[in-house]
Motif scaffolding. Structure first.
Motif, PDB file in Angstrom:
ATOM      1  N   ASN A  11      25.980  -1.174  86.678  1.00  0.00           N
ATOM      2  CA  ASN A  11      24.829  -1.777  87.358  1.00  0.00           C
ATOM      3  C   ASN A  11      25.209  -3.108  88.000  1.00  0.00           C
ATOM      4  O   ASN A  11      26.287  -3.651  87.735  1.00  0.00           O
ATOM      5  N   LYS A  12      24.315  -3.597  88.835  1.00  0.00           N
ATOM      6  CA  LYS A  12      24.535  -4.836  89.579  1.00  0.00           C
ATOM      7  C   LYS A  12      24.814  -6.012  88.642  1.00  0.00           C
ATOM      8  O   LYS A  12      25.659  -6.856  88.934  1.00  0.00           O
ATOM      9  N   ALA A  13      24.108  -6.069  87.524  1.00  0.00           N
ATOM     10  CA  ALA A  13      24.274  -7.180  86.582  1.00  0.00           C
ATOM     11  C   ALA A  13      25.694  -7.233  86.020  1.00  0.00           C
ATOM     12  O   ALA A  13      26.273  -8.320  85.888  1.00  0.00           O
ATOM     13  N   THR A  14      26.267  -6.091  85.724  1.00  0.00           N
ATOM     14  CA  THR A  14      27.634  -6.044  85.199  1.00  0.00           C
ATOM     15  C   THR A  14      28.626  -6.517  86.256  1.00  0.00           C
ATOM     16  O   THR A  14      29.527  -7.312  85.959  1.00  0.00           O
ATOM     17  N   ILE A  15      28.448  -6.057  87.484  1.00  0.00           N
ATOM     18  CA  ILE A  15      29.332  -6.499  88.573  1.00  0.00           C
ATOM     19  C   ILE A  15      29.226  -8.011  88.743  1.00  0.00           C
ATOM     20  O   ILE A  15      30.226  -8.711  88.909  1.00  0.00           O
ATOM     21  N   SER A  16      28.030  -8.537  88.683  1.00  0.00           N
ATOM     22  CA  SER A  16      27.812  -9.978  88.792  1.00  0.00           C
ATOM     23  C   SER A  16      28.539 -10.725  87.677  1.00  0.00           C
ATOM     24  O   SER A  16      29.176 -11.763  87.916  1.00  0.00           O
ATOM     25  N   LYS A  17      28.483 -10.208  86.454  1.00  0.00           N
ATOM     26  CA  LYS A  17      29.185 -10.838  85.331  1.00  0.00           C
ATOM     27  C   LYS A  17      30.689 -10.813  85.546  1.00  0.00           C
ATOM     28  O   LYS A  17      31.381 -11.784  85.222  1.00  0.00           O
ATOM     29  N   TRP A  18      31.207  -9.704  86.073  1.00  0.00           N
ATOM     30  CA  TRP A  18      32.652  -9.637  86.369  1.00  0.00           C
ATOM     31  C   TRP A  18      33.022 -10.698  87.385  1.00  0.00           C
ATOM     32  O   TRP A  18      34.025 -11.379  87.251  1.00  0.00           O
ATOM     33  N   GLU A  19      32.214 -10.819  88.443  1.00  0.00           N
ATOM     34  CA  GLU A  19      32.520 -11.756  89.523  1.00  0.00           C
ATOM     35  C   GLU A  19      32.368 -13.213  89.096  1.00  0.00           C
ATOM     36  O   GLU A  19      33.018 -14.090  89.653  1.00  0.00           O
ATOM     37  N   LYS A  20      31.530 -13.468  88.114  1.00  0.00           N
ATOM     38  CA  LYS A  20      31.354 -14.826  87.591  1.00  0.00           C
ATOM     39  C   LYS A  20      32.371 -15.153  86.508  1.00  0.00           C
ATOM     40  O   LYS A  20      32.524 -16.312  86.130  1.00  0.00           O
ATOM     41  N   GLY A  21      33.044 -14.121  85.998  1.00  0.00           N
ATOM     42  CA  GLY A  21      34.036 -14.316  84.947  1.00  0.00           C
ATOM     43  C   GLY A  21      33.439 -14.411  83.558  1.00  0.00           C
ATOM     44  O   GLY A  21      34.137 -14.740  82.603  1.00  0.00           O
ATOM     45  N   SER A  22      32.141 -14.115  83.405  1.00  0.00           N
ATOM     46  CA  SER A  22      31.516 -14.175  82.087  1.00  0.00           C
ATOM     47  C   SER A  22      31.727 -12.883  81.292  1.00  0.00           C
ATOM     48  O   SER A  22      31.448 -12.845  80.097  1.00  0.00           O
ATOM     49  N   GLN A  23      32.205 -11.849  81.970  1.00  0.00           N
ATOM     50  CA  GLN A  23      32.544 -10.582  81.314  1.00  0.00           C
ATOM     51  C   GLN A  23      33.753 -10.003  82.048  1.00  0.00           C
ATOM     52  O   GLN A  23      33.877 -10.152  83.261  1.00  0.00           O
ATOM     53  N   THR A  24      34.623  -9.352  81.311  1.00  0.00           N
ATOM     54  CA  THR A  24      35.810  -8.745  81.898  1.00  0.00           C
ATOM     55  C   THR A  24      35.667  -7.228  81.857  1.00  0.00           C
ATOM     56  O   THR A  24      35.266  -6.682  80.834  1.00  0.00           O
ATOM     57  N   PRO A  25      35.990  -6.544  82.953  1.00  0.00           N
ATOM     58  CA  PRO A  25      35.911  -5.082  82.941  1.00  0.00           C
ATOM     59  C   PRO A  25      36.859  -4.483  81.905  1.00  0.00           C
ATOM     60  O   PRO A  25      37.958  -4.994  81.682  1.00  0.00           O
ATOM     61  N   SER A  26      36.417  -3.403  81.275  1.00  0.00           N
ATOM     62  CA  SER A  26      37.275  -2.687  80.332  1.00  0.00           C
ATOM     63  C   SER A  26      38.427  -2.037  81.091  1.00  0.00           C
ATOM     64  O   SER A  26      38.404  -1.946  82.324  1.00  0.00           O
ATOM     65  N   THR A  27      39.403  -1.564  80.354  1.00  0.00           N
ATOM     66  CA  THR A  27      40.538  -0.863  80.963  1.00  0.00           C
ATOM     67  C   THR A  27      40.059   0.321  81.794  1.00  0.00           C
ATOM     68  O   THR A  27      40.564   0.564  82.891  1.00  0.00           O
ATOM     69  N   GLU A  28      39.073   1.034  81.286  1.00  0.00           N
ATOM     70  CA  GLU A  28      38.512   2.178  82.004  1.00  0.00           C
ATOM     71  C   GLU A  28      37.922   1.740  83.350  1.00  0.00           C
ATOM     72  O   GLU A  28      38.164   2.367  84.383  1.00  0.00           O
ATOM     73  N   TYR A  29      37.174   0.652  83.334  1.00  0.00           N
ATOM     74  CA  TYR A  29      36.566   0.179  84.580  1.00  0.00           C
ATOM     75  C   TYR A  29      37.592  -0.424  85.529  1.00  0.00           C
ATOM     76  O   TYR A  29      37.431  -0.337  86.741  1.00  0.00           O
ATOM     77  N   ILE A  30      38.647  -1.010  84.989  1.00  0.00           N
ATOM     78  CA  ILE A  30      39.744  -1.487  85.849  1.00  0.00           C
ATOM     79  C   ILE A  30      40.302  -0.299  86.623  1.00  0.00           C
ATOM     80  O   ILE A  30      40.548  -0.375  87.824  1.00  0.00           O
ATOM     81  N   SER A  31      40.491   0.812  85.937  1.00  0.00           N
ATOM     82  CA  SER A  31      40.994   2.030  86.574  1.00  0.00           C
ATOM     83  C   SER A  31      40.041   2.495  87.680  1.00  0.00           C
ATOM     84  O   SER A  31      40.470   2.857  88.777  1.00  0.00           O
ATOM     85  N   TYR A  32      38.745   2.517  87.390  1.00  0.00           N
ATOM     86  CA  TYR A  32      37.755   2.907  88.401  1.00  0.00           C
ATOM     87  C   TYR A  32      37.784   1.958  89.604  1.00  0.00           C
ATOM     88  O   TYR A  32      37.730   2.391  90.759  1.00  0.00           O
ATOM     89  N   LEU A  33      37.867   0.659  89.328  1.00  0.00           N
ATOM     90  CA  LEU A  33      37.895  -0.324  90.417  1.00  0.00           C
ATOM     91  C   LEU A  33      39.124  -0.117  91.298  1.00  0.00           C
ATOM     92  O   LEU A  33      39.027  -0.175  92.527  1.00  0.00           O
ATOM     93  N   CYS A  34      40.273   0.112  90.690  1.00  0.00           N
ATOM     94  CA  CYS A  34      41.504   0.329  91.460  1.00  0.00           C
ATOM     95  C   CYS A  34      41.385   1.565  92.345  1.00  0.00           C
ATOM     96  O   CYS A  34      41.759   1.527  93.519  1.00  0.00           O
ATOM     97  N   ASP A  35      40.864   2.626  91.798  1.00  0.00           N
ATOM     98  CA  ASP A  35      40.681   3.842  92.582  1.00  0.00           C
ATOM     99  C   ASP A  35      39.650   3.622  93.689  1.00  0.00           C
ATOM    100  O   ASP A  35      39.875   3.994  94.837  1.00  0.00           O
ATOM    101  N   PHE A  36      38.536   3.017  93.342  1.00  0.00           N
ATOM    102  CA  PHE A  36      37.442   2.795  94.291  1.00  0.00           C
ATOM    103  C   PHE A  36      37.905   1.963  95.490  1.00  0.00           C
ATOM    104  O   PHE A  36      37.608   2.284  96.635  1.00  0.00           O
ATOM    105  N   PHE A  37      38.641   0.880  95.213  1.00  0.00           N
ATOM    106  CA  PHE A  37      39.097  -0.015  96.280  1.00  0.00           C
ATOM    107  C   PHE A  37      40.499   0.318  96.787  1.00  0.00           C
ATOM    108  O   PHE A  37      41.011  -0.354  97.682  1.00  0.00           O
ATOM    109  N   GLU A  38      41.117   1.327  96.189  1.00  0.00           N
ATOM    110  CA  GLU A  38      42.465   1.763  96.572  1.00  0.00           C
ATOM    111  C   GLU A  38      43.475   0.626  96.487  1.00  0.00           C
ATOM    112  O   GLU A  38      44.197   0.321  97.435  1.00  0.00           O
ATOM    113  N   VAL A  39      43.502  -0.006  95.313  1.00  0.00           N
ATOM    114  CA  VAL A  39      44.449  -1.093  95.057  1.00  0.00           C
ATOM    115  C   VAL A  39      45.197  -0.812  93.753  1.00  0.00           C
ATOM    116  O   VAL A  39      44.743  -0.045  92.908  1.00  0.00           O
TER     117      VAL A  39
END
Length: 79
Positions: free
Chosen positions: A41-69
């Motif tokens: 959800n938007k709130a989780t993305i906001s927390k990642w971008e503010k640095g108050s929460q770090t994405p799990s390994t699973e979400y890091i994988s999703y982010l890499c695939d999603f953004f192709e990085v």
């Protein structure tokens, strides 16, 4: 390089990648949920971008695939 700096790099890269794709936090969550069938959800993305929460390994994988990085680049381990 210490962990705090890496978290700062990660949060900035997530924000910058989202903005480059011209996605709002809500739209990014919607697109990732549709593609990966996850409960992001938007709130989780906001927390990642503010640095108050770090994405799990699973979400890091999703982010890499999603953004192709590469995960090492996203995490600030290589340029």
């Amino acid at each position: 390089m210490n962990t705090t700096i890496k978290i700062d790099i990660l949060r900035k890269k997530i924000r910058d990648l989202r903005k480059i794709q011209k996605l709002s936090g809500t739209r990014m969550a919607e697109e990732m949920n549709k593609k990966y069938n996850i409960g992001l959800n938007k709130a989780t993305i906001s927390k990642w971008e503010k640095g108050s929460q770090t994405p799990s390994t699973e979400y890091i994988s999703y982010l890499c695939d999603f953004f192709e990085v590469d995960a090492n680049w996203l995490l600030g381990l290589k340029k």
